[in-house]
Every structure is written in structure tokens, then in C-alpha cells.
Design a protein around this motif. Structure first.
Motif, PDB file in Angstrom:
ATOM      1  N   VAL A  22      57.023  74.123  22.869  1.00  0.00           N
ATOM      2  CA  VAL A  22      57.388  72.668  22.770  1.00  0.00           C
ATOM      3  C   VAL A  22      56.251  71.898  22.926  1.00  0.00           C
ATOM      4  CG1 VAL A  22      58.585  70.642  23.397  1.00  0.00           C
ATOM      5  CG2 VAL A  22      59.645  73.052  23.356  1.00  0.00           C
ATOM      6  N   ASP A 166      58.513  65.485  11.219  1.00  0.00           N
ATOM      7  CA  ASP A 166      59.191  66.739  11.968  1.00  0.00           C
ATOM      8  C   ASP A 166      58.243  67.566  12.412  1.00  0.00           C
ATOM      9  OD1 ASP A 166      60.569  68.921  12.774  1.00  0.00           O
ATOM     10  OD2 ASP A 166      62.275  68.630  11.212  1.00  0.00           O
ATOM     11  N   HIS A 168      57.956  70.652  13.659  1.00  0.00           N
ATOM     12  CA  HIS A 168      58.264  72.213  13.435  1.00  0.00           C
ATOM     13  C   HIS A 168      57.387  72.690  12.311  1.00  0.00           C
ATOM     14  CE1 HIS A 168      61.931  70.855  15.972  1.00  0.00           C
ATOM     15  NE2 HIS A 168      61.424  71.669  16.849  1.00  0.00           N
ATOM     16  N   HIS A 170      57.946  75.091  10.038  1.00  0.00           N
ATOM     17  CA  HIS A 170      58.395  75.240   8.997  1.00  0.00           C
ATOM     18  C   HIS A 170      59.114  74.030   8.141  1.00  0.00           C
ATOM     19  CE1 HIS A 170      61.618  75.138  11.825  1.00  0.00           C
ATOM     20  NE2 HIS A 170      62.556  75.281  11.005  1.00  0.00           N
ATOM     21  N   ARG A 171      58.722  72.862   8.751  1.00  0.00           N
ATOM     22  CA  ARG A 171      59.517  71.792   8.156  1.00  0.00           C
ATOM     23  C   ARG A 171      58.430  70.759   7.606  1.00  0.00           C
ATOM     24  NH1 ARG A 171      64.873  71.453   8.705  1.00  0.00           N
ATOM     25  NH2 ARG A 171      65.724  73.063  10.072  1.00  0.00           N
ATOM     26  N   PRO A 211      61.633  67.818  19.711  1.00  0.00           N
ATOM     27  CA  PRO A 211      60.537  68.680  19.415  1.00  0.00           C
ATOM     28  C   PRO A 211      61.207  70.122  20.055  1.00  0.00           C
ATOM     29  CG  PRO A 211      60.379  67.669  21.473  1.00  0.00           C
ATOM     30  CD  PRO A 211      61.542  66.896  20.785  1.00  0.00           C
ATOM     31  N   PRO A 213      62.743  73.813  19.799  1.00  0.00           N
ATOM     32  CA  PRO A 213      62.759  74.554  18.779  1.00  0.00           C
ATOM     33  C   PRO A 213      64.274  74.860  18.253  1.00  0.00           C
ATOM     34  CG  PRO A 213      61.295  75.601  20.289  1.00  0.00           C
ATOM     35  CD  PRO A 213      62.103  74.257  20.926  1.00  0.00           C
ATOM     36  N   HIS A 216      66.951  70.967  16.160  1.00  0.00           N
ATOM     37  CA  HIS A 216      66.974  70.846  14.836  1.00  0.00           C
ATOM     38  C   HIS A 216      67.719  69.349  14.485  1.00  0.00           C
ATOM     39  CE1 HIS A 216      66.650  75.216  13.363  1.00  0.00           C
ATOM     40  NE2 HIS A 216      65.786  74.776  14.113  1.00  0.00           N
TER      41      HIS A 216
END
Length: 344
Positions: A22, A166, A168, A170-171, A211, A213, A216
Motif C-alpha cells: 500500500v 486510482d 492500483h 492494473h487500473r 489504496p 489492494p 476496489h
């Protein structure tokens, strides 16, 4: 119109390895303790305080003292930090500009013209971009952080008050609150286009992305309905609504402790939300006119900018109590941001 601006692994909590993720890879290059010569560190980050009628303040969080005042533009309304490029961005609402500060030497190195009424800034380090919500021109300026020029202008809805990226990997989304329509615009950060809008509460003032994981979610502070809308970022729909104090103005997360902190200007308080249960677990009284909060999860602190009492309250996020000493400001503090690598 201007916006008002634990030990162990409990069920539902993340193990230590996931919790470390995080904090971000940027911490690997940051000293573990305050360095001689006045640099921020993991144990003592630098706090930046944007003031509506004065300079940007640089604060030593260990001593709770202002060490520098950096002249920026007029009517500063938002501040954000790019840890990777050692830059601080201040949105100047009156000047319609963004001041770019090198936080190693603590001086302005560029001034970027943007839309009308810039009020918040968010950094997308992966795409070398800085997003600026422009309240009066109803759009978002995207600054290329490599050359300090506007690379795109994205139309959104009426009165955008806040933008969040966002985090993350993968986003690839940015979320923008539109105070005039009660909706959130979702921007694809690769194509720089709005892909959908999400109805939330009345007069949304701010948005932040959790944040942690596995969560979402994005939280939206609704100034006109004294609530927080929780957006499921997998479906881009509101999954729940949480009542908070009057006229909430900002949201920030302690991802390590699974908490969200929400400032409420009408009640001079901060609501603490358990992000696993989506319930308010504490209400913390702070100074007068709290507009913004920034969280240091590594040292269990939350910093609250109190515009009317001209100070910054410090909350211990382990106990959710206010520390006795406040940090003095001088000219209506409106936004706060933290850096583990800035210079004092």
C-alpha cells in the motif's frame, strides 16, 4: 460559486506483505530517519499546506513547525506531490495557473496556465501526468509533468471540485466530482476521455480512492447530503452510502489500518470510517473550518487544515484522538499534502 472547500491480522485485514504494498515503491529511495540538513523521511515526512491568501507552507512534522514559506500564485486552493519527480503542484484558483515547485530546493520552477478556477490537483506518475479540476470552466486540464505543458483538456460536468487517480497498477482511471450535477465523471487516463458518469449524493465536494489492494472502492464526500458515497470501482456504481458530519469537504485513507478520514466543515469534525465494515467508528473534534485531510499511515498521523482557526490539527490514527499541539498557519489553510522525500 466556490466549493467549500493494529497488531496481527484480523479477519478481513491484509497480511503484512500486502500492507507494505500500500505504501508504494517510492519509499525504497527515502531515508528511514530525518537526514541532517532538513530532508523529509519515512519517520518524519514534510507537510505542505496550501493557503488561500498566502504562501505555500513547508512544515516539519516532527517539530510541528513551519520551516519555509514559498510564494505561489493567488488564491491557492489545492496541492499535490509527485514523489518520483520531486515536484509539488499548487492550484491557484484566482490566477488560473498551477505552480510547479521543486521540493529539493523549495522554489517555483514553472507556472502553467490551465482552465478557469483550478481547485484540486492529482498526480498520475505512471503516465507522467498531473490532473487539475477547473471549477469555472467545467473541465480538467492534464499537464505533462515532463515538460510542464497542458497536453489535454477534458470536458466534464458542471462545477468540478475534485479529482483523484486510482493508484492500483492494473487500473487506469481518474474520478472527478461535479458539484453542479451530483455526479462523478470517470476518465480513462490512457485515452484522456470520459467513459461514464456515476450519480452520487448532493453537491459532491471531494473524491479519493482507497489504496488497500482488495477494496476496489472510491469514496465521495457529498457536501449537500452529509454523506459519503462508496463507489465500487469494478462496476463504477455506488455500493453504499455512509452518513457523516455536516458538509463534508474531503476524504483521505489510512490504508494500513483500513480507515477513511472525512472532514466536515459544518460540524468542525472528522468522521472516521472503517473501510471493511463501511461504518463510522469515531467522530473527532478538530479546529474551526476543516477543509482538507492528509494521512501519514507509516507514522499513524492525520493532518487537518482548519481554515477558520488558521491552524492544522494532528490526529493519532491509532487512537483517533487529537494531539494537544496544533501546527500554526498564517493565511487560511485550505489543503494539505505529504512528502516523504521533500526538503524542509
Amino acid at each position: 460559486m466556490k466549493k467549500i472547500r493494529r497488531g496481527g491480522t484480523a479477519p478481513g485485514r491484509l497480511p503484512a506483505v500486502a500492507l507494505g504494498a500500500v505504501c508504494g515503491a517510492v519509499l525504497a529511495s527515502v531515508p528511514a530517519a530525518a537526514a541532517p540538513g532538513g530532508h523529509g523521511s519515512i519517520s518524519s515526512p514534510v507537510l505542505y499546506v496550501a493557503q488561500q491568501t498566502g504562501p505555500l507552507l513547508v512544515v516539519d512534522t516532527r517539530e510541528k513547525a513551519v520551516t519555509r514559506a514559498i510564494p505561489v500564485g493567488s488564491g491557492t486552493d489545492g496541492v499535490a506531490v509527485d514523489e518520483f519527480r520531486h515536484r509539488v503542484y499548487a492550484a491557484n484558483n484566482t490566477d488560473n495557473t498551477v505552480s510547479v515547485i521543486d521540493n529539493v530546493v523549495n522554489r517555483v520552477v514553472a507556472t502553467v496556465p490551465v482552465g478557469e478556477g483550478p481547485n484540486t490537483v492529482a498526480v498520475d506518475s505512471r503516465h507522467h501526468s498531473v490532473y487539475v479540476s477547473n471549477f469555472r470552466s467545467n473541465n480538467v486540464s492534464v499537464i505533462n509533468s515532463l515538460n510542464n505543458r497542458v497536453s489535454a483538456t477534458i470536458p466534464v460536468e458542471a462545477m468540478p471540485t475534485s479529482v483523484a487517480i486510482d493508484p492500483h497498477l492494473h487500473r487506469h482511471e481518474a474520478f472527478v466530482t461535479n458539484q453542479g450535477t451530483g455526479r462523478v465523471s470517470v476518465i480513462d487516463t490512457r485515452t484522456k476521455t470520459v467513459t461514464r458518469t456515476i450519480p452520487v449524493g448532493a453537491r459532491p465536494n471531494a473524491v479519493a480512492v482507497d489504496p488497500a489492494p482488495l477494496h476496489h472502492t472510491a469514496y465521495v464526500a457529498n457536501g449537500g447530503s452529509a454523506s459519503v458515497s462508496v463507489i465500487d470501482t469494478d462496476t463504477d456504481t455506488v455500493s453504499t452510502t455512509i452518513p457523516v458530519g455536516g458538509a463534508p469537504t474531503s476524504v483521505a485513507f489510512d490504508g494500513l489500518r483500513h480507515k477513511a478520514y472525512v472532514t466536515s466543515v459544518a460540524t468542525n469534525s472528522v468522521s472516521v470510517i472503517d473501510t471493511d465494515t463501511k461504518a463510522v467508528t469515531a467522530t473527532v473534534r478538530v479546529g474551526s473550518g476543516p477543509l482538507s485531510v492528509a494521512v501519514d499511515p507509516l507514522n499513524a498521523k492525520a493532518y487537518v487544515a482548519n481554515k477558520n482557526s488558521n491552524d492544522v490539527s494532528v490526529i493519532d490514527t491509532r487512537t483517533d484522538t487529537v494531539e494537544p499541539a496544533t501546527i500554526p498557519a498564517s493565511a487560511q489553510p485550505v489543503t494539505v499534502a505529504l512528502s516523504y522525500g521533500g526538503r524542509l
